[in-house]
Write an enzyme that holds these catalytic residues in place. Structure first.
Site, short mmCIF file in Angstrom:
data_model
loop_
_atom_site.label_atom_id
_atom_site.label_comp_id
_atom_site.label_asym_id
_atom_site.label_seq_id
_atom_site.Cartn_x
_atom_site.Cartn_y
_atom_site.Cartn_z
N ASP A 27 -29.90 -34.13 -30.84
CA ASP A 27 -31.12 -34.26 -31.64
C ASP A 27 -31.91 -35.46 -31.11
O ASP A 27 -31.42 -36.59 -31.12
CB ASP A 27 -30.73 -34.48 -33.10
CG ASP A 27 -31.92 -34.37 -34.05
OD1 ASP A 27 -33.03 -34.07 -33.58
OD2 ASP A 27 -31.73 -34.60 -35.26
N GLU A 45 -34.20 -30.28 -30.79
CA GLU A 45 -32.76 -30.26 -31.02
C GLU A 45 -32.15 -28.95 -30.53
O GLU A 45 -32.79 -27.89 -30.58
CB GLU A 45 -32.41 -30.50 -32.48
CG GLU A 45 -32.97 -29.50 -33.45
CD GLU A 45 -32.48 -29.74 -34.88
OE1 GLU A 45 -31.25 -29.91 -35.07
OE2 GLU A 45 -33.32 -29.76 -35.79
#
Length: 361
Positions: free
Chosen positions: A8, A104
């Site tokens: 992420d 992500e």
């Protein structure tokens, strides 16, 4: 046992802006739409988060919380370029890459092109390569399934790396606040808090039947994840599952004529994009968010496949007319097509024949 990594990017849009504009480094940065046009925050730097600013917050609210922040309109061209570079790094390690959003991804590195047995070392490699090639930081989570890897990547930010081994999962989840469980939304968390269910340990005491009765299929999911069970595979990016467009109106409106015009416009854009991608859709969904933030959706599986924007617009308007407006004004409108299939695929329609059962063959 699988080895899953969730990566992420840290405050992605804001970090790209701070990278490209050195004078912004160390300052609160908000990336979002203009407060005069009822914009919302796409993301913000960690300096802005310290003032309570977060994504999806109205920009006007964010600027009140942090008036010294620098507000920047999103530049998706630059964000996509950075995302593409990062995606190439992932694909140099494994073909099993599942993008969740522009910033992500999940990776299954059980078998990998680096021929490394340690998923932790691979995660460290990914973080290092991302920084070297983009000058951006990423947080990573490593575990044996997607849920735990996602929870782990959120655990230490920014630039964090958290590993949850199989024998650590129960202890880790027991101490985790219910609101931190990926997949348990704010409404569900509040419902559980009202029952004094505040941690994973508390949640694990509830029988499956109780959770199913409270939350339906989601309750079954909660029962599994609090025990560290998640069998979902990492699925590489393929055909889109849906195509949609939505718009936050410049001002709340109860004018049904204006609402219909906007829905028709959105439907045309959705159909144009769907055809451009080479698809048609079987299910149409209309989304309405009212001024009190109540959201209503109406869906219809089309008996006849529609390939024209005007016709799709008429159906969208008819769907919206079934919603209960109850005199409330509308803040946001959206139109989406799902159950997509290739536009050049053979299509079959049911044929109906009139016949008299009294007649012979």
């Amino acid at each position: 046992m699988r080895k899953i990594i969730h990566v992420d990017m840290d405050a992605f849009f804001a970090s790209v802006e701070q990278r490209d504009r050195p004078e912004l480094r160390g300052k609160p940065v908000i990336v979002g739409g203009s407060p005069k046009k009822r914009g919302v925050v796409s993301t913000c730097s960690y300096e802005a988060r310290a003032f309570g600013v977060h994504s999806a917050m109205p920009t006007a609210t964010a600027m009140r919380l942090c008036p010294q922040a620098v507000l920047i309109e999103p530049d998706f061209r630059r964000y996509r370029a950075a995302s593409l570079t990062i995606r190439q790094i992932f694909l140099s390690v494994t073909a099993l890459v599942e993008p969740v959003s522009i910033d992500e991804c999940y990776l299954d590195v059980t078998e990998n092109l680096l021929h490394r047995a340690s998923a932790t070392r691979i995660a460290e490699y990914l973080q290092r390569e991302i920084f070297l090639r983009t000058n951006l930081t990423a947080s990573a989570g490593v575990s044996y399934n997607k849920f735990l890897a996602k929870v782990a990547s959120d655990y230490k930010k920014p630039a964090g790396l958290t590993v949850i081994e199989p024998d650590e999962a129960e202890r880790f989840l027991d101490a985790l606040p219910v609101g931190k469980f990926h997949g348990i939304g704010e409404v569900s968390a509040k419902k559980l808090a009202a029952m004094n269910i505040r941690t994973g340990r508390d949640l694990r005491q509830l029988p499956r039947e109780t959770l199913h009765a409270m939350f339906g299929k989601a309750g079954d999911f909660y029962y599994d994840i609090v025990r560290g069970v998640d069998e979902r595979p990492v699925e590489p990016e393929g055909d889109p599952k849906s195509i949609s467009r939505e718009i936050t109106l410049p001002a709340d409106t109860g004018d049904r004529r204006k609402i219909r015009v906007i829905l028709r416009t959105l439907a045309r854009k959705v159909m144009r994009r769907t055809l451009k991608e080479g698809f048609l859709g079987r299910t149409l969904t209309v989304k309405i968010r009212f001024s009190d933030f109540r959201v209503v959706t109406r869906s219809e599986t089309l008996e006849k496949i529609v390939s024209g924007g005007e016709e799709l617009g008429r159906i969208a308007v008819a769907l919206a007319d079934k919603a209960d407006f109850a005199g409330k004004e509308v803040r946001l409108l959206g139109v989406g097509l799902s159950n997509l299939f290739p536009a050049d695929a053979p299509r079959f329609e049911q044929l109906y024949f009139d016949f008299d059962p009294r007649q012979g063959d």
